[in-house]
Design a protein around this motif. Sequence first.
Motif, PDB file in Angstrom:
ATOM      1  N   HIS A 177       0.887  -1.152  -0.203  1.00 32.33           N
ATOM      2  CA  HIS A 177       0.068   0.141   0.004  1.00 32.33           C
ATOM      3  C   HIS A 177       0.777   1.295  -0.008  1.00 32.33           C
TER       4      HIS A 177
ATOM      5  N   PRO B 109      -4.370   4.727   3.001  1.00 29.00           N
ATOM      6  CA  PRO B 109      -4.090   3.572   2.398  1.00 29.00           C
ATOM      7  C   PRO B 109      -5.320   2.993   1.682  1.00 29.00           C
ATOM      8  N   CYS B 110      -5.093   2.106   0.921  1.00 33.61           N
ATOM      9  CA  CYS B 110      -6.172   1.187  -0.028  1.00 33.61           C
ATOM     10  C   CYS B 110      -7.355   1.933  -0.429  1.00 33.61           C
TER      11      CYS B 110
END
Length: 579
Positions: free
Chosen positions: A145, A522-523
């Motif tokens: 990530h 993240p993500c």
Amino acid sequence: MFLPTTQAEVRERGWQRLDIILVTGDSYIDSPHIGAAVIGRVLSKAGYRVGIIAQPDIRSDSDILRLGSPRLFWGITAGSVDSMVANYTALGKRRQKDDYTPGGENNRRPDRAVIAYANLIRRHAKSTAPIVLGGIEASLRRISHYDFWANCIRRSILFDARADILVYGMGEQTVLALAAALDEQTDWRPLRGLCYIAPQPITDYLMLPAHPTVASDPRAFTQMFHAFYRNNDPVSASGLCQQQDTRWLVQNPPAFPPTTEELDAVYELPYTHAQHPFYETQGSVRALDTIRFALTTHRGCYGECHFCAIAVHQGRRVYGRSEASLIREARRMTAHPQFKGIISDLGGPTANMYGYECARKLEKGACPQKRCLYPKVCPHLPVDHGHLRRLMQKIRRIPGIRKIFVASGLRPDLIFADQKLGDAYLEDLIRHHVSGQLKIAPEHSEPHVLARMGKPAIEACTLFRQRFYQITHAAGLNQFLSYYLMAAYPGCTQKDMQRLRHYTRTKLQAAPEQIQIFTPTPCTYGALMYHTEQDPFDGTPLFVEKDRRKKLRQKEEILPGRAPGKAFRKKARPRKKRS
């Protein structure tokens, strides 16, 4: 009764050893809105002996060894908020306050708390019990990530934390199945909702590009993220494998959402809705004021906004509690000694997504190439505010309840899509459920920025404002709309912020103060765009503002008192003359 957090409390229950110890970056708040409390209660209900260690001191073993070592596993969460988001602003400044820490001072949650707590256990605990990661921080870092704070592609947190298992998503069913497998010494590796480390990939799982490749090649990282995102629906997802070093990350398909009955059971466990006395002596927790008398109607979100992690953590399917369960919880609130007749919120990730779902999604999974709400509401989504409207009416009639507010955000486009009951719901909402201001999140006005956000056209916001004030004035009420806006999102320039300023002044007739600078969590697709500086769907280059001063300048463009084309600065105080 709270779950034990000291040895004295363990002995009071007649226990010699705990089965499971949960470690959290929040203070111990026993509430259905707090992940560690929910997981602890669910496991306790199943017969396991569970203890909680909240915000342990990572400089010594005094806290982490307080409850001994668990028989089955350690469970670690950074808390309700990602620790890096909790500790730093979008401009990298250290936050001074933490609503989940006693006393409110941000001095108890370490950076990268999941890794810090796992290392603390490895360093001091002699137990061979597995370390299991969970919660939002672990869930969003389960594969390779982009990490905004380190400005690099990091490998799965499972590897950096040197942990054994990662439970992603909301986790109740997975953690119950995991506890049973560990207790019975059966194979836990096939369980849904798990990630683990393996020496070899799983044959029939989808292979993602390896970590060294995605860390150096933005195109490979984009390819990886598309595959990861598409495989987050429990009906249609494949398992995933990704080589991290010489070993492989294995992500099993997601767990199925709980049934209505199962979700009701989770929220009706005997929470005290209070802070544990052991931690209360260290100071009160501000978050409790917001969540103590709030009702969660559902989980999941149709929106899939590109800056938001809910779709990856809670899922794109919306699943809710029964009307009866919510009414029972509301009645219990009236018996609480601190209840003053006001329910602070009735909602979920988005307030008006309760009570309906796409039949096709339930049968075949989320559409791989289409979204429920973008660029407009899908005709296959049977938007119906009737269930929510009836629920609001029934809770209003409960003796002892004076007001029910809706503090969760709204989607105006869903209200307009419900041609049968949307306006009736809105009228009920405005007349009975606004605490003085109602929150909506247009985020921006410019079409190309909204497209990169996955947000609908701004016209829905304009129409919503008109209807809101029509109903408000007709009812003789003094209340207003509050707008959430975003600066420095990928694709957004200073000129775009000037146009947004013009829109807010002329169309909204407001000077919004709730403007956040984009933080790439993240993500999310937003983080992907920020890192690659490309549109992930068509590959076109994107302007991405990465200079902190210029990010701040974008935000200042909207602030009240800002003259067009001029930087907004507070007036300096006159210096005192030296005597």
